[in-house]
Each structure stands twice: as structure tokens, then as C-alpha cells.
Design a protein around this motif. Structure first.
Motif, PDB file in Angstrom:
ATOM      1  N   ILE A  77       0.630  -1.042   0.050  1.00 51.79           N
ATOM      2  CA  ILE A  77      -0.078   0.038  -0.043  1.00 51.79           C
ATOM      3  C   ILE A  77       0.879   1.245   0.043  1.00 51.79           C
ATOM      4  N   VAL A  78       0.581   2.271  -0.675  1.00 48.96           N
ATOM      5  CA  VAL A  78       1.332   3.436  -0.719  1.00 48.96           C
ATOM      6  C   VAL A  78       0.154   4.316  -0.929  1.00 48.96           C
ATOM      7  N   GLU A  79       0.060   5.448   0.195  1.00 46.64           N
ATOM      8  CA  GLU A  79      -0.736   6.406   0.543  1.00 46.64           C
ATOM      9  C   GLU A  79      -0.191   7.675   0.171  1.00 46.64           C
ATOM     10  N   ALA A  80      -0.544   8.538  -0.431  1.00 49.22           N
ATOM     11  CA  ALA A  80      -0.168   9.874  -0.521  1.00 49.22           C
ATOM     12  C   ALA A  80      -0.913  10.959   0.258  1.00 49.22           C
ATOM     13  N   HIS A  81      -0.389  11.998   0.859  1.00 49.26           N
ATOM     14  CA  HIS A  81      -0.877  13.076   1.662  1.00 49.26           C
ATOM     15  C   HIS A  81      -0.606  14.386   1.372  1.00 49.26           C
ATOM     16  N   ASN A  82       0.212  14.496   0.235  1.00 47.80           N
ATOM     17  CA  ASN A  82       0.664  15.829   0.070  1.00 47.80           C
ATOM     18  C   ASN A  82       0.458  16.575  -0.804  1.00 47.80           C
ATOM     19  N   GLY A  83      -1.127  16.766  -0.756  1.00 46.13           N
ATOM     20  CA  GLY A  83      -1.835  17.387  -2.161  1.00 46.13           C
ATOM     21  C   GLY A  83      -1.744  16.919  -3.577  1.00 46.13           C
ATOM     22  N   HIS A 106      -6.876  16.146   1.828  1.00 41.43           N
ATOM     23  CA  HIS A 106      -7.187  16.984   3.000  1.00 41.43           C
ATOM     24  C   HIS A 106      -7.316  18.611   3.002  1.00 41.43           C
ATOM     25  N   GLY A 107      -7.112  18.906   1.504  1.00 41.68           N
ATOM     26  CA  GLY A 107      -7.407  20.375   1.378  1.00 41.68           C
ATOM     27  C   GLY A 107      -8.748  20.600   0.572  1.00 41.68           C
ATOM     28  N   ALA A 108      -9.203  21.651   0.976  1.00 41.38           N
ATOM     29  CA  ALA A 108     -10.707  21.953   0.178  1.00 41.38           C
ATOM     30  C   ALA A 108     -10.347  22.933  -0.904  1.00 41.38           C
ATOM     31  N   SER A 109      -8.962  23.443  -1.055  1.00 42.96           N
ATOM     32  CA  SER A 109      -8.492  24.141  -2.011  1.00 42.96           C
ATOM     33  C   SER A 109      -7.037  23.920  -2.456  1.00 42.96           C
ATOM     34  N   ILE A 110      -6.525  24.710  -3.525  1.00 42.75           N
ATOM     35  CA  ILE A 110      -5.170  24.565  -3.716  1.00 42.75           C
ATOM     36  C   ILE A 110      -4.575  25.783  -3.942  1.00 42.75           C
ATOM     37  N   THR A 111      -3.693  26.037  -3.167  1.00 39.78           N
ATOM     38  CA  THR A 111      -2.824  27.063  -2.849  1.00 39.78           C
ATOM     39  C   THR A 111      -2.395  27.823  -4.289  1.00 39.78           C
ATOM     40  N   LYS A 112      -2.812  29.175  -4.303  1.00 40.59           N
ATOM     41  CA  LYS A 112      -2.600  29.841  -5.557  1.00 40.59           C
ATOM     42  C   LYS A 112      -1.079  30.472  -5.658  1.00 40.59           C
ATOM     43  N   ASP A 113       0.050  29.740  -5.488  1.00 42.41           N
ATOM     44  CA  ASP A 113       1.146  30.333  -5.616  1.00 42.41           C
ATOM     45  C   ASP A 113       1.865  29.908  -7.009  1.00 42.41           C
ATOM     46  N   TRP A 114       3.253  29.987  -7.054  1.00 42.93           N
ATOM     47  CA  TRP A 114       3.952  29.946  -8.253  1.00 42.93           C
ATOM     48  C   TRP A 114       3.927  28.560  -8.925  1.00 42.93           C
ATOM     49  N   LYS A 115       3.522  27.574  -7.847  1.00 40.25           N
ATOM     50  CA  LYS A 115       3.619  26.113  -8.179  1.00 40.25           C
ATOM     51  C   LYS A 115       2.242  25.622  -8.972  1.00 40.25           C
ATOM     52  N   LEU A 116       1.188  26.780  -9.022  1.00 39.11           N
ATOM     53  CA  LEU A 116      -0.169  26.477  -9.195  1.00 39.11           C
ATOM     54  C   LEU A 116      -0.210  25.646 -10.463  1.00 39.11           C
ATOM     55  N   ILE A 138     -16.017  16.051   3.369  1.00 43.71           N
ATOM     56  CA  ILE A 138     -16.442  16.246   1.859  1.00 43.71           C
ATOM     57  C   ILE A 138     -15.877  17.358   1.108  1.00 43.71           C
ATOM     58  N   ALA A 139     -15.696  18.370   1.595  1.00 48.16           N
ATOM     59  CA  ALA A 139     -15.317  19.502   0.732  1.00 48.16           C
ATOM     60  C   ALA A 139     -13.761  19.292   0.256  1.00 48.16           C
ATOM     61  N   ALA A 140     -12.794  18.374   1.036  1.00 49.45           N
ATOM     62  CA  ALA A 140     -11.654  18.148   0.457  1.00 49.45           C
ATOM     63  C   ALA A 140     -11.806  16.983  -0.518  1.00 49.45           C
ATOM     64  N   ALA A 141     -12.740  16.195  -0.443  1.00 50.36           N
ATOM     65  CA  ALA A 141     -13.123  15.187  -1.650  1.00 50.36           C
ATOM     66  C   ALA A 141     -13.670  15.672  -2.740  1.00 50.36           C
ATOM     67  N   GLU A 142     -14.503  16.382  -2.739  1.00 46.99           N
ATOM     68  CA  GLU A 142     -14.865  17.483  -3.750  1.00 46.99           C
ATOM     69  C   GLU A 142     -13.865  18.136  -4.700  1.00 46.99           C
ATOM     70  N   CYS A 143     -12.701  18.772  -3.961  1.00 46.94           N
ATOM     71  CA  CYS A 143     -11.635  19.446  -4.379  1.00 46.94           C
ATOM     72  C   CYS A 143     -11.025  18.539  -5.315  1.00 46.94           C
ATOM     73  N   TYR A 144     -10.622  17.509  -4.732  1.00 48.82           N
ATOM     74  CA  TYR A 144      -9.747  16.572  -5.358  1.00 48.82           C
ATOM     75  C   TYR A 144     -10.288  15.493  -6.579  1.00 48.82           C
ATOM     76  N   PHE A 145     -11.383  15.123  -5.993  1.00 47.49           N
ATOM     77  CA  PHE A 145     -11.950  13.918  -6.900  1.00 47.49           C
ATOM     78  C   PHE A 145     -13.223  14.179  -7.472  1.00 47.49           C
ATOM     79  N   GLY A 146     -13.645  15.611  -7.350  1.00 44.38           N
ATOM     80  CA  GLY A 146     -14.920  15.881  -8.126  1.00 44.38           C
ATOM     81  C   GLY A 146     -16.265  15.691  -7.490  1.00 44.38           C
ATOM     82  N   LYS A 147     -17.315  16.587  -7.745  1.00 49.83           N
ATOM     83  CA  LYS A 147     -18.431  16.515  -7.135  1.00 49.83           C
ATOM     84  C   LYS A 147     -19.261  15.090  -7.527  1.00 49.83           C
TER      85      LYS A 147
END
Length: 360
Positions: A77-83, A106-116, A138-147
């Protein structure tokens, strides 16, 4: 593996699983040591350090991962937590035939920095490289997996569970800390978070400046460290509130500091489902969250949400209202009802991992 939200959540689960059945090893993308390193090693965990997530050096990263999996064929098993950048590891796991590949949102949004642009590209590649969707809310799931994924229920909710008994209100600890730091007669506003753009410390200091002009007993306590800490100390000096702000740093007794606070504030620009919000409400603290923090965290009747676009006076009024809530009691029954007791949740996650491993 420093004391931050995701890392602390991982450690909570790691401490409470049966490590004769499940072992966590950690892949970190920074070379500097972390606050939890010694504890991890004492519990039998390994820590691997990559050379980083530079897109131009991905072949080097992939080669490192290939060697890692070849030398450790026991990994199932490999599990990623870093966005979104977690796709680096998940793609490496896929091409090296790791059967269970989990992305944990984990995040409900993606930071808008130079890495965006890089993050958006990585996010677009997640679906092709994972086969299990984990999320803190739920908000984090919608952000990364979609509604659609959320509507279909194609995700698994893993609560940001905590050691409840360590955070339940304790009058003796409160008295001790407040006496130690001469806070007996202060109205203490507390915040716990890494000094980074997401946490909005600059805004918090400006709000506190206005509050302190109305309440000369107001005092701000900030736990955590990070790249913006020194600039926030400078801002406190510029606002002439430095004598009313305590920068505690990255400490191992945050649970005790919640007892000393009168109010907890989290004015974040974005959050998934913050562990600190669970901890603060376990301590029965009145909480003031920004409206960019997912409403899922507001399970106590002492929690309120204030729009970041509201006038500064609205934030001051919210803090004043929260400060008027003086009574504190044992809130553990509510926390367990909401499934945030790590003793229960660790067993559930452990059983899920075992089932996933058996299916491969």
C-alpha cells in the motif's frame, strides 16, 4: 514529519494501530529532520528522504522510487498525503506494480502560488494513478475527486481523529499555564498553525490590533513555526502589539495550551477539515473560523464562521462574543459521537488496510 496538521493526524493513527499487523513507513520530500522522527523510529518505522519534487528531476525521483520498491518488496500500500504533488509517488507506485494506491485528500482548495500550474497538472493525473479515494471531509473530496465522485459515494471518509482524553478541558492545566505565562487576567485568543500563507496570520494580527484597542486585556498566543514566522514578528512590531503577542513556536504540548486559551481562532484562506478545529472543540473552546474553513468542522454550538470579506469590525465582534462564553466542560461525548476518537477510528483504519492488503 514536523508538528503540523497532516503529520499530527498520521501520528495519531500510527500510535494507535496494532503495529504487529500494520507498519507505517514515511516518505518525505525534504531532507531536514522532523519533530516526529525519533518517535517514528522508536515505533519501528522507517523514514525515507527523496531529493524533492522538482519536475525537471522526475527521472531521478522515479529511479529512487524504483530502487526503494525493489529493496522493499513487502510494500503493498502506498498512500499520498501531500496534495496534488502526491501524484509523483502514486505514479511511481503504479509503474512499480504496487497494488493499492491511495490518495488521501486533506485540502478544500489548492494554494495559488507559483507552483499552481504544476499542481493543477498533477491533480489532472491523479485519477489515472490511484485506485482508492480517501478524504478527511466532503469539501476535500470534492476538491480533489470531483462532485460526481462525492455524489456517487466513491470515497472513504477517514476522520482527523485525536486522543480525546488529552484535549478535554482541564482546569488545573489551565491555571498552571496561565500563571506560568502571567495570563491570569488576560483574554487569551489562541491560534495553532504553521506560519504559511494559507493560515492568514497577517490578517489575524490586524484583527487582533483592532480588538486590543477595544479590550486592553486582550492577548494573542500563536503556536507553530514556518517560513513566515519572522515576518509576522516584524508585523507585530509595526502594529505596536508585540507586547501583547506571544510566539510560542513549535511545541509538543499544544493540548495544554488549548486549556489556557479563552477563544480559538482560525482565519485560514482555505482548509480541508483542520485537526486543530477538532482539538479546540474537544477542549470546549469557543471557536471563530473563517468562512473558507469547511463547515463540517463546526459541530460545537460554540463554533461560528465569519466571512473573510467581512469588515474587520465583524471579526472583532465575533471574538468579543466568543470571549463572553466563559463556561467550559467535558466535551468528550460530542467528539466521540462525531467519530473523532482515535482509539475507535484507528481500529477501523487498521481493518481497512488489512482488507485492502488481502485483496491484492
Amino acid at each position: 514529519m514536523d508538528r503540523a496538521g497532516i503529520e499530527t493526524m498520521l501520528m495519531n493513527y500510527y500510535r494507535h494501530i496494532d503495529r504487529d499487523k500494520i507498519q507505517f513507513d514515511f516518505l518525505c520530500n525534504k531532507t531536514k529532520p522532523g519533530a516526529y522522527d525519533d518517535e517514528i523510529k522508536n515505533m519501528g518505522g522507517k523514514i525515507y528522504r527523496t531529493s524533492g519534487l522538482n519536475p525537471a528531476k522526475y527521472p531521478k525521483y522515479l529511479a529512487y522510487m524504483k530502487n526503494l520498491f525493489a529493496e522493499n518488496p513487502e510494500y503493498r500500500i502506498v498512500e499520498a498525503h501531500n496534495g496534488a504533488l502526491g501524484v509523483y509517488t502514486l505514479h511511481a507506485a503504479k509503474v512499480n506494480h504496487i497494488p493499492v494506491r491511495i490518495f488521501h485528500a486533506h485540502g478544500a482548495s489548492i494554494t495559488k502560488d507559483w507552483k499552481l500550474p504544476i499542481k493543477l497538472f498533477c491533480k489532472s493525473r491523479l485519477k489515472a494513478n490511484i485506485n482508492h479515494n480517501f478524504t478527511c471531509g466532503i469539501a476535500a473530496a470534492e476538491c480533489y475527486f470531483g462532485k460526481r465522485v462525492v455524489d456517487d459515494g466513491d470515497y472513504e471518509l477517514i476522520p482527523n481523529a485525536i486522543e480525546v482524553e488529552h484535549f478535554v478541558f482541564n482546569a488545573d492545566i489551565r491555571k498552571y499555564l496561565r500563571e506560568k505565562y502571567k495570563l491570569q487576567n488576560k483574554n487569551v485568543i489562541g491560534h495553532v498553525g504553521r506560519f504559511m500563507t494559507q493560515k492568514n496570520h497577517s490578517f489575524l494580527l490586524e484583527v487582533f490590533k483592532q480588538l486590543s484597542e477595544k479590550d486592553n486585556q486582550a492577548y494573542l498566543v500563536l503556536l507553530g513555526d514556518g517560513e513566515l514566522m519572522e515576518s509576522m514578528k516584524q508585523k507585530a512590531r509595526e502594529l505596536d502589539i508585540v507586547e501583547k503577542v506571544l510566539f510560542v513556536g513549535n511545541v509538543g504540548n499544544a493540548n495544554e495550551w488549548y486549556q489556557a486559551f479563552d477563544v480559538f481562532v482560525l482565519p485560514s484562506i482555505w482548509e480541508g477539515l483542520p485537526v486543530v478545529g477538532v482539538e479546540a472543540q474537544t477542549a470546549d473552546l469557543p471557536c471563530v473560523f473563517s468562512d473558507c474553513v469547511t463547515k463540517e468542522i463546526g459541530f460545537s454550538d460554540k463554533a461560528q464562521f465569519v466571512p473573510l470579506k467581512a469588515p474587520m469590525s465583524g471579526w472583532v465582534e465575533a471574538l468579543q462574543s466568543a470571549l463572553s462564553m466563559k463556561e467550559r466542560s467535558d466535551n468528550s461525548a460530542l467528539i466521540r459521537e462525531k467519530n473523532y476518537d482515535i482509539k475507535n477510528e484507528a481500529i477501523k483504519l487498521q481493518n481497512r488496510y488489512l482488507k485492502l492488503a488481502e485483496e491484492t
